[in-house]
Design a protein around this motif. Structure first.
Motif, mmCIF file in Angstrom:
data_model
loop_
_atom_site.group_PDB
_atom_site.id
_atom_site.type_symbol
_atom_site.label_atom_id
_atom_site.label_comp_id
_atom_site.label_asym_id
_atom_site.label_seq_id
_atom_site.Cartn_x
_atom_site.Cartn_y
_atom_site.Cartn_z
ATOM 1 N N ILE A 2 0.674 -1.407 0.033
ATOM 2 C CA ILE A 2 0.012 -0.012 0.005
ATOM 3 C C ILE A 2 0.757 1.161 0.066
ATOM 4 N N ARG A 7 -3.851 8.897 0.804
ATOM 5 C CA ARG A 7 -4.651 8.523 1.908
ATOM 6 C C ARG A 7 -5.168 7.017 1.880
ATOM 7 N N PHE A 8 -5.331 6.607 3.012
ATOM 8 C CA PHE A 8 -5.816 5.292 3.117
ATOM 9 C C PHE A 8 -7.183 5.084 2.597
ATOM 10 N N LEU A 9 -8.131 5.816 3.183
ATOM 11 C CA LEU A 9 -9.307 5.778 3.095
ATOM 12 C C LEU A 9 -9.715 7.209 2.414
ATOM 13 N N LYS A 10 -10.350 7.170 1.342
ATOM 14 C CA LYS A 10 -10.901 8.256 0.530
ATOM 15 C C LYS A 10 -12.288 8.995 1.224
ATOM 16 N N LYS A 11 -12.750 10.153 0.869
ATOM 17 C CA LYS A 11 -13.630 10.705 1.067
ATOM 18 C C LYS A 11 -15.098 9.994 0.949
ATOM 19 N N GLY A 12 -15.111 9.377 -0.275
ATOM 20 C CA GLY A 12 -16.442 8.525 -0.659
ATOM 21 C C GLY A 12 -16.272 7.361 -0.037
ATOM 22 N N ASP A 13 -15.096 6.547 0.572
ATOM 23 C CA ASP A 13 -15.161 5.569 1.217
ATOM 24 C C ASP A 13 -15.870 5.832 2.764
ATOM 25 N N VAL A 16 -19.412 6.097 2.703
ATOM 26 C CA VAL A 16 -20.125 4.745 2.675
ATOM 27 C C VAL A 16 -20.115 4.085 4.089
ATOM 28 N N LEU A 17 -19.015 4.057 4.583
ATOM 29 C CA LEU A 17 -18.666 3.548 5.944
ATOM 30 C C LEU A 17 -19.686 4.264 6.924
ATOM 31 N N VAL A 20 -23.433 2.976 6.517
ATOM 32 C CA VAL A 20 -23.430 1.755 6.928
ATOM 33 C C VAL A 20 -23.726 1.727 8.515
ATOM 34 N N LEU A 23 -26.883 3.195 9.318
ATOM 35 C CA LEU A 23 -27.983 2.131 9.328
ATOM 36 C C LEU A 23 -27.872 1.132 10.580
ATOM 37 N N HIS B 98 -13.064 9.958 -5.404
ATOM 38 C CA HIS B 98 -13.365 10.024 -3.916
ATOM 39 C C HIS B 98 -13.479 8.568 -3.661
ATOM 40 N N PHE B 99 -13.526 7.678 -4.153
ATOM 41 C CA PHE B 99 -13.757 6.200 -3.639
ATOM 42 C C PHE B 99 -12.356 5.386 -3.971
ATOM 43 N N SER B 100 -11.949 4.582 -3.134
ATOM 44 C CA SER B 100 -11.045 3.676 -3.164
ATOM 45 C C SER B 100 -11.465 2.321 -3.317
ATOM 46 N N ILE B 102 -11.699 0.159 -1.293
ATOM 47 C CA ILE B 102 -11.970 -0.268 -0.132
ATOM 48 C C ILE B 102 -13.815 -0.055 0.276
ATOM 49 N N GLY B 103 -13.954 1.491 -0.242
ATOM 50 C CA GLY B 103 -15.228 1.962 -0.300
ATOM 51 C C GLY B 103 -16.241 1.187 -1.231
ATOM 52 N N VAL B 106 -16.909 -2.331 0.200
ATOM 53 C CA VAL B 106 -17.767 -2.120 1.271
ATOM 54 C C VAL B 106 -19.406 -1.738 0.696
ATOM 55 N N LEU B 137 -25.826 -6.424 7.647
ATOM 56 C CA LEU B 137 -25.098 -5.168 7.441
ATOM 57 C C LEU B 137 -23.769 -5.126 7.926
ATOM 58 N N LYS B 152 -7.084 -3.602 -3.086
ATOM 59 C CA LYS B 152 -6.022 -2.580 -3.219
ATOM 60 C C LYS B 152 -4.839 -2.922 -3.462
ATOM 61 N N ILE B 153 -4.324 -4.067 -2.567
ATOM 62 C CA ILE B 153 -2.984 -4.684 -2.594
ATOM 63 C C ILE B 153 -2.933 -5.158 -3.987
#
Lengths: 128, 164
Positions: A2, A7-13, A16-17, A20, A23, B98-100, B102-103, B106, B137, B152-153
């Motif tokens: 990696i 950044r590891f987690l982007k804004k969109g990620d 989403v998280l 969830v 919810l 804006h999405f990797s 990972i997102g 998920v 969920l 990603k890896i």
């Protein structure tokens, strides 16, 4: 491996998280407040969408339910709970779901389209 | 063109084997529909490196194949609904900056479970379904995260192998 620069987690990620998670919180709160223990409740069993029967949680009972193709589920009611003690479905998940006793909880056997739900009976009180 | 077909076939086989492996490792909670989502790893890698049309083909063919060989036809509706809803979500997001992965993963995992829950709701009614939303969920999000990290890896290495 990696890349450390990005950044590891982007804004969109994160969105989403967060959605969830929100919810999950909503359903968790709903579950805690809407599903009290139903000591005097009723157990409703449906097979292929049609009501098989409704039984009191208070009476100890063993039901052997068979479907048209010969598949069976053995449903036990006792100790204020209901569970599937035996079944011949390929995954056996219904047996592993264990005992349920709270109003709104259910046990499902998907291959046999069997749904067991704990419902509020006439006499039950709402207690958390 | 034939190279894409061959790669697609190989990816379907891989996703299919992952489906089989998932069946060997049932998660201990006994909830129908809860699984590791390994096959989605293949779909994701295909989506990112070879584009949506091949990825959706791989996904749907894998579902059909796995259903006919391992599962019941009555269960196919659940898998299809989950796979379709999941793919729509992933397809809409994967190119966004804006999405990797990972997102996207998920999202795919959670949507897959939501699709299955919707079918269960249509067939079995509300009472049976509501109880399972929460664990599914959570499971979808967690497995989605893990699969997303693995994607990603792996992605830089996969792209070398002849994707776009």
């Amino acid at each position: 491996m990696i890349k450390r620069g990005k950044r590891f987690l982007k804004k969109g990620d994160c969105i989403v998280l967060a959605l969830v998670l929100a919810l999950c919180v909503v359903f968790l709160l709903g579950k805690l407040f809407l599903y009290p223990t139903a000591h005097n409740g009723m157990v409703k069993i449906t097979v292929y969408g049609e009501v098989y029967g409704e039984f009191s949680l208070l009476e100890e009972r063993e039901l052997h339910i068979e479907d048209a193709n010969g598949g069976f589920n053995t449903v036990h009611i006792g100790d204020g709970a209901v569970w599937v003690s035996d079944a011949d479905c390929p995954d056996g998940l219904c047996v592993r779901q264990g005992k349920v006793s709270r109003r709104g909880q259910s046990v499902i056997c998907l291959p046999h389209q069997l749904v067991i739900t704990v419902e509020n009976g006439q006499q039950s009180d709402v207690d958390l | 063109m034939s190279k894409r077909i061959a790669l697609g076939g190989m990816l379907v086989a891989l996703a299919f084997v992952f489906s089989y492996i998932e069946m060997l490792v049932p998660l201990p909670f006994g909830i129908p529909g809860m699984k590791l989502g390994l096959a989605n790893l293949v779909v994701l890698l295909c989506l990112y490196s070879m584009g949506a049309p091949l990825a959706v083909t791989v996904s749907l063919v894998r579902v059909l194949l796995a259903t006919f060989i391992f599962g019941s036809v009555s269960g196919m509706l659940y898998s299809l609904a989950g796979a379709v809803l999941s793919f729509i979500g992933m397809c809409l997001c994967y190119r966004h900056q804006h999405f990797s992965p990972i997102g996207v993963s998920v999202l795919g995992g959670v949507l897959h479970n939501i699709g299955q829950l919707l079918v269960a709701f249509a067939l079995l009614g509300m009472g049976g379904v509501l109880y399972y939303v929460l664990p599914l969920l959570c499971a979808g999000a967690v497995t989605g995260c893990v699969i997303g990290v693995v994607t990603k890896i792996l992605l830089p290495h996969v792209k070398q192998m002849g994707g776009r």
